[in-house]
Design a protein around this motif. Sequence first.
Motif, mmCIF file in Angstrom:
data_model
loop_
_atom_site.group_PDB
_atom_site.id
_atom_site.type_symbol
_atom_site.label_atom_id
_atom_site.label_comp_id
_atom_site.label_asym_id
_atom_site.label_seq_id
_atom_site.Cartn_x
_atom_site.Cartn_y
_atom_site.Cartn_z
ATOM 1 N N UNK A 133 40.282 41.566 30.812
ATOM 2 C CA UNK A 133 40.900 40.372 31.435
ATOM 3 C C UNK A 133 39.720 39.371 31.460
ATOM 4 N N UNK A 134 39.932 38.411 30.525
ATOM 5 C CA UNK A 134 38.864 37.168 30.245
ATOM 6 C C UNK A 134 37.865 38.050 29.764
ATOM 7 N N UNK A 135 36.473 37.773 30.556
ATOM 8 C CA UNK A 135 35.437 38.481 30.009
ATOM 9 C C UNK A 135 34.932 39.777 30.535
ATOM 10 N N UNK A 136 36.087 40.310 31.394
ATOM 11 C CA UNK A 136 35.811 41.524 31.989
ATOM 12 C C UNK A 136 36.281 42.673 31.543
ATOM 13 N N UNK A 144 32.842 52.444 33.485
ATOM 14 C CA UNK A 144 32.078 51.342 33.407
ATOM 15 C C UNK A 144 32.547 49.808 33.539
ATOM 16 N N UNK A 145 31.987 48.972 34.269
ATOM 17 C CA UNK A 145 32.453 47.606 34.114
ATOM 18 C C UNK A 145 31.487 46.511 33.406
ATOM 19 N N UNK A 212 35.306 33.141 39.643
ATOM 20 C CA UNK A 212 35.930 34.347 40.554
ATOM 21 C C UNK A 212 37.130 34.865 39.814
ATOM 22 N N UNK A 213 37.153 36.345 39.646
ATOM 23 C CA UNK A 213 38.618 36.606 39.225
ATOM 24 C C UNK A 213 39.665 36.814 40.169
ATOM 25 N N UNK A 214 38.895 36.950 41.674
ATOM 26 C CA UNK A 214 39.952 37.194 42.476
ATOM 27 C C UNK A 214 40.180 36.144 43.324
#
Length: 230
Positions: A133-136, A144-145, A212-214
């Motif tokens: 998602x996006x750059x994540x 791993x993240x 912030x993705x959250x």
Amino acid sequence: MAKVMIVEDEEAVSLMLRYNLEAEGFEVEQAFRGDDADIRLKEIVPDLLLLDWMLPGVSGIELCRRLRGRPETERMPIIMLTARGEESERVRGLATGADDYVVKPFSVPELVARVKAMLRRAKPETVSNLLTAGDIELDRETRRVRRSSREVHLGPTEFRLLEFLMQSPGRVYSREQLLNGVWGHDVYVDERTVDVHVGRLRKSINRGRAKDPIRTVRGAGYSFDEKFLG
Ligand code: CA
């Protein structure tokens, strides 16, 4: 990983299915009666339901009909398990809203393959090892993240929390739903625990000016921000 619920009164069949699905990495919940399953399915919505035809309490066909009548479960993938010789009933099963059926005795590898195929169609994010998602990027297999190719180190709870939120971008989860989905039903933890772990997750994943993705939704809970995807 995807959550599969097995509703089957024959314990040996249920256990065999559970064993094989867990070996494939699925999270499995069992119910042995139709009425018990009916109650449970008002609390949780699995990613897929394996539903036996003949059940004590409420029959599989009646349960299927009820589930299709509720907004939470009207589109949940359902595979019916039927006994040989119930040809006309199988047709009724599909007419009542089951997506597929298998005839007993069935081949377990074939059923597992069908479960995966159906999830790939209905909920691809639950069977893929890689969520992006996006750059994540979150890899379920290696745990791993990465964010913009930087490795992000997360504790086990933060990892599961991010995985859970990333599966349904935009969907807002209450703290209670997050507790059930991430910590599990049998664990007693205070709802404020969720805030603590969301805080830790944010701290690890957002560096500098990173977006912030959250999203915190006041009075409701948290979601993985769908705006973040664009
Ligand atoms: Ca049965």
